[in-house]
Motif scaffolding. Structure first.
Motif, PDB file in Angstrom:
ATOM      1  N   GLU A 119      37.958  40.953  42.225  1.00  0.00           N
ATOM      2  CA  GLU A 119      36.833  41.352  43.061  1.00  0.00           C
ATOM      3  C   GLU A 119      36.144  40.156  43.702  1.00  0.00           C
ATOM      4  N   SER A 120      35.934  39.092  42.924  1.00  0.00           N
ATOM      5  CA  SER A 120      35.226  37.928  43.476  1.00  0.00           C
ATOM      6  C   SER A 120      36.068  37.257  44.565  1.00  0.00           C
ATOM      7  N   TRP A 138      38.450  38.761  46.422  1.00  0.00           N
ATOM      8  CA  TRP A 138      38.546  39.710  47.547  1.00  0.00           C
ATOM      9  C   TRP A 138      37.284  39.656  48.405  1.00  0.00           C
ATOM     10  N   THR A 139      36.139  39.661  47.744  1.00  0.00           N
ATOM     11  CA  THR A 139      34.872  39.631  48.478  1.00  0.00           C
ATOM     12  C   THR A 139      34.742  38.351  49.299  1.00  0.00           C
TER      13      THR A 139
END
Length: 827
Positions: A559-560, A562-563
């Motif tokens: 997630e980190s 991708w963001t």
């Protein structure tokens, strides 16, 4: 065809016994297996001659048809009638038919696998009660007939019989035994098989093919059943030693000794080992490449499995001969040589006492070569680690490290620094990491020294680049921890005026993060946002992390990452957007089920720049090898292709694979295909019996339409196959003729350079050599396409001239094309 297989099989079994004019006087064909020759055939009152007997053609055709069924229908192995029927035909009176029977039986054995297939061969026709009461019929036939066939006077029959015997030995006691093979006792059959094979092994006045097959067959017997030979073993080993001294049989003997050395039976080779090692060492200076490779493999097997019987002095001559082989001119020979050195370092470390003056300079020279990569580099890494761990030589960790980096440190001037290729920097960095991994106690001091070298403003650029790459490789193999000093050194290197140093620093940061993900990945993500001017280099580091880390280790950070990537997918610099796209594509491969739909969703919500980045990212999700994402891509690739109609011209440009009418084709896979076809040629020369020839011909057919170099090699293979496996070639003849015809009739474009005309002429000559080999195959005249092509050659003056030239240069000048295209003997 499937519904008719059983019927065709029964017809083949019936017609392969069709011999109405000969009485075998053994009564074995009086039952259902013998064809009723009274129906439809009446004996003539005229005098009958054997020359008029054409029944052998019927039997031969039936056997060939049965062989084709066996090779394509593995379920036939469960039939208990095929194996006994073939064995019963070992007594066939016509030599050509008998050779085909052996070929069919060899195919049956090759198709056999351990388990139920093994049971169908060894215990065919028996049940649990019968096995206790009487000998299985198949085994009884093998016991009685195979020894007789090996004694046959015709060399081809003997050769094929030895090959069958070799396959049977493998089945009698496989090296990976199963419950079925463990229940079978081979002891009653060993003595008979050994005696007939030994007779052929001792004979000197026999055909070369029989000599080699006898050596190989006896080698398999010793390898699989050597514990049953007892006192005979030393005599056999002495014969192998004599064959090793003979120029015509030494290669076969080398391969056989390799096989025996690696046998799980731990055969005692000490009686022949000293003299054998001396001979094997002398073979390493021969020009025959196959002999060199075979000898290196043999020495590796001996050192690995029989090190206790070897005195260090016995390996000194071998060590001296290895030195010239470690050279960039032949990377494969170098790789195998270094693998042998690794085995010596592990099993006989005292034998490497003099390695500094003999082999080691060549190894370091290879490390600094721009050609080093792949298997050869991996072999060197293993060797260096084994050398450090052996602690038997006078070489310490620091001495090896100094030898690795010395050429870089001696290049103080700009002129000198250009001597070493950039690839050698990466090779040396991996070697330094391998040494540090093998000697953990020396690793901290090495890392400290590398850091100081990077920090030293007065250090030459080559030293700093190498130090950064070494830090990255050392950090990749073992954690360096989240050292603030190290992070600061890397960031400072990002500010260097040298592009080489900045690129090396980027690779180093990515490498160090691989084994210290929790320490370095948050640091990289933070710096990407905090350092806009260093963003490109930091994204390179992130790409290195995504590419090298496993999916399980990256999952907590998806997630980190991708963001962050989508925060920068609208960057104004196209180079940065492309790098973000590559990271997105590679990250999607980590968890395609979760991330691919999210990538697809961005096509609808993103700006034109974001959509272009997403489309570019999809290209990096399409990989050469099968991957879990393939099925998911199949369902949604249409949505990505719709961007070809996007309102924004830049998005359409990115989505369009072929940009404009001016295209230059680059065949990236050519080198790999060439290597694959060279490997196929080697397989054809050395282990034909292990190949599925029809499947092999599929690839040959493709090669006939490929690049110039591959076609040249494929023509040689086709000519060889026409001699070795004519039956299989005949089955594919119609498909093989077309590419040959296309090559022979092709014209070079007007205005082409002289080299193009020369290459086309050489292609045509090579293709014509293959045609000549095909025309020499028996029954080739039955192929309409081949007959038409032969007529075309005969009627075309240019092609006829090339054909006659090829015939003359090939030593077959007495053969010409007849009126109907077939090849005739003019004599």
């Amino acid at each position: 065809m499937a519904p008719h297989v059983a019927t065709v099989t029964q017809l083949c079994l019936k017609f392969m016994t069709f011999d109405p004019n000969y009485n075998y006087d053994d009564g074995e064909e009086d039952g259902d297996d013998r064809m009723d020759v009274e129906e439809g055939f009446e004996e003539s009152d005229d005098e009958y001659s054997d020359d008029d007997d054409m029944s052998w053609k019927v039997r031969r055709s039936a056997v060939k048809c049965l062989e084709a069924l066996i090779s394509t229908r593995r379920d036939l192995l469960l039939s208990h009638s095929i194996c006994p029927a073939l064995l019963a035909r070992f007594k066939e009176r016509e030599e050509n038919v008998r050779a085909d029977v052996f070929a069919a039986f060899s195919t049956l054995l090759r198709q056999t696998r351990v388990g139920s297939s093994h049971h169908s061969i060894i215990h065919a026709g028996s049940d649990s009660g019968a096995k206790q009461q009487e000998e299985e019929p198949v085994v009884a036939l093998l016991k009685n007939q195979v020894p007789v066939i090996v004694k046959d006077s015709f060399y081809k029959i003997t050769s094929e019989a030895l090959l069958v015997t070799q396959q049977l030995i493998k089945l009698m006691r496989p090296q990976e035994p199963t419950a079925v093979s463990a229940a079978f006792d081979p002891k009653p059959y060993v003595k008979e098989v050994f005696s007939v094979t030994l007779k052929r092994l001792k004979a000197a006045d026999i055909d070369q093919e029989v000599k080699e097959r006898a050596i190989s067959c006896m080698g398999h017997l010793v390898c699989h059943l050597g514990d049953h030979l007892e006192s005979e073993l030393q005599g056999v080993l002495a014969i192998f030693l004599e064959r090793l001294k003979n120029e015509t049989t030494r290669l076969a003997a080398v391969r056989t000794i390799t096989l025996i050395s690696a046998s799980p039976l731990k055969v005692d080779l000490s009686p022949i080992l000293p003299e054998a090692l001396s001979l094997l060492g002398s073979f390493l200076r021969k020009n025959q490449r196959a002999l060199k490779l075979g000898t290196l493999a043999c020495l590796t097997a001996i050192v690995t499995h029989h090190s206790a019987s070897i005195k260090p002095a016995a390996l000194e001559p071998v060590l001296n001969e290895i030195s010239p082989l470690v050279d960039e001119s032949d990377m494969h020979v170098s790789q195998v040589s270094i693998t042998l050195l690794t085995c010596m370092a592990k099993a006989c470390p005292s034998s490497l006492a003099k390695i500094c003056s003999s082999v080691l300079p060549g190894v370091f020279g290879l490390i600094h070569s721009p050609l080093l990569q792949g298997g050869a580099l991996a072999a060197i890494l293993d060797f260096l680690q084994a050398l450090v761990l052996s602690k038997a030589t006078n070489l310490s960790f620091s001495q090896l490290l100094k030898s690795l980096v010395e050429p870089f440190q001696s290049s103080k001037s700009p002129a000198g620094s250009s001597v070493l290729h950039r690839q050698s920097y990466h090779s040396v960095a991996r070697c330094v990491a391998a040494l540090s991994s093998a000697s953990p106690e020396d690793a901290p001091g090495t890392v400290s020294g590398l850091i100081q070298q990077v920090k030293g403003s007065g250090s030459p650029e080559s030293d700093r680049v190498l130090a950064l790459l070494c830090l990255g490789e050392v950090g990749r193999s073992s954690s360096l921890g989240g050292s603030k000093e190290l992070q600061g050194v890397i960031l400072e290197a990002f500010s260097s005026t040298s592009e080489e140093i900045k690129t090396a620093a980027s690779c180093a940061l990515g490498g160090m993060a691989v084994s210290s993900l929790n320490e370095y990945l948050p640091f990289i993500l933070k710096e990407v946002s905090a350092q806009p001017r260093k963003q490109y280099l930091l994204l390179h580091s992130l790409k290195e992390v995504i590419s090298a880390c496993s999916a399980s280790s990256l999952s907590p950070h998806l997630e980190s990452i991708w963001t962050l990537l989508f925060q920068h997918c609208e960057c104004q610099e196209e180079g940065t957007r492309n790098l973000v796209a590559e990271c997105l594509g590679k990250l999607t491969l980590v968890n395609p089920a979760q991330l691919l739909p999210r990538l697809r969703q961005q096509l609808k919500t993103g700006s034109p720049l974001a959509r272009g980045t997403v489309v570019t990212a999809v290209k990096f999700t399409i990989v050469d090898h099968p991957a879990p994402i393939d099925s998911l891509l199949k369902d949604c690739i249409g949505d990505f292709l719709k961007t070809l109609q996007d309102d924004d011209i830049d998005v359409r440009r990115v989505a369009l694979v072929e940009m404009g009418p001016f295209k230059h084709s680059v065949d990236d896979g050519l080198d790999v295909r060439k290597a694959a076809f060279e490997c196929m040629y080697t397989l054809l020369e050395s282990c034909l019996e292990g190949l599925d020839v029809l499947q092999f011909l599929d690839h040959v057919e493709e090669g006939l339409k490929d690049h110039y170099d591959i076609r040249m090699l494929t023509f040689l293979m086709l000519a060889r196959l026409a001699s070795l496996s004519p039956a299989a070639v005949l089955q594919r003849l119609d498909r093989l003729v077309e590419p040959l015809k296309a090559t022979c009739t092709a014209k070079v474009k007007a205005g082409s350079v002289k080299q193009e005309f020369e290459k086309q002429e050489e292609l045509r000559r090579s293709a014509m050599r293959a045609v000549a080999a095909l025309l020499a195959v028996p029954e080739v005249e039955r192929s309409p396409s081949m007959a038409d092509f032969a007529n075309q050659i005969r009627s075309n003056a240019d092609m006829a001239s090339i054909y006659q030239s090829v015939q003359a240069s090939g030593g077959r000048g007495g053969r010409t094309l007849g009126e109907h295209g077939q090849e005739l003997d003019s004599s």
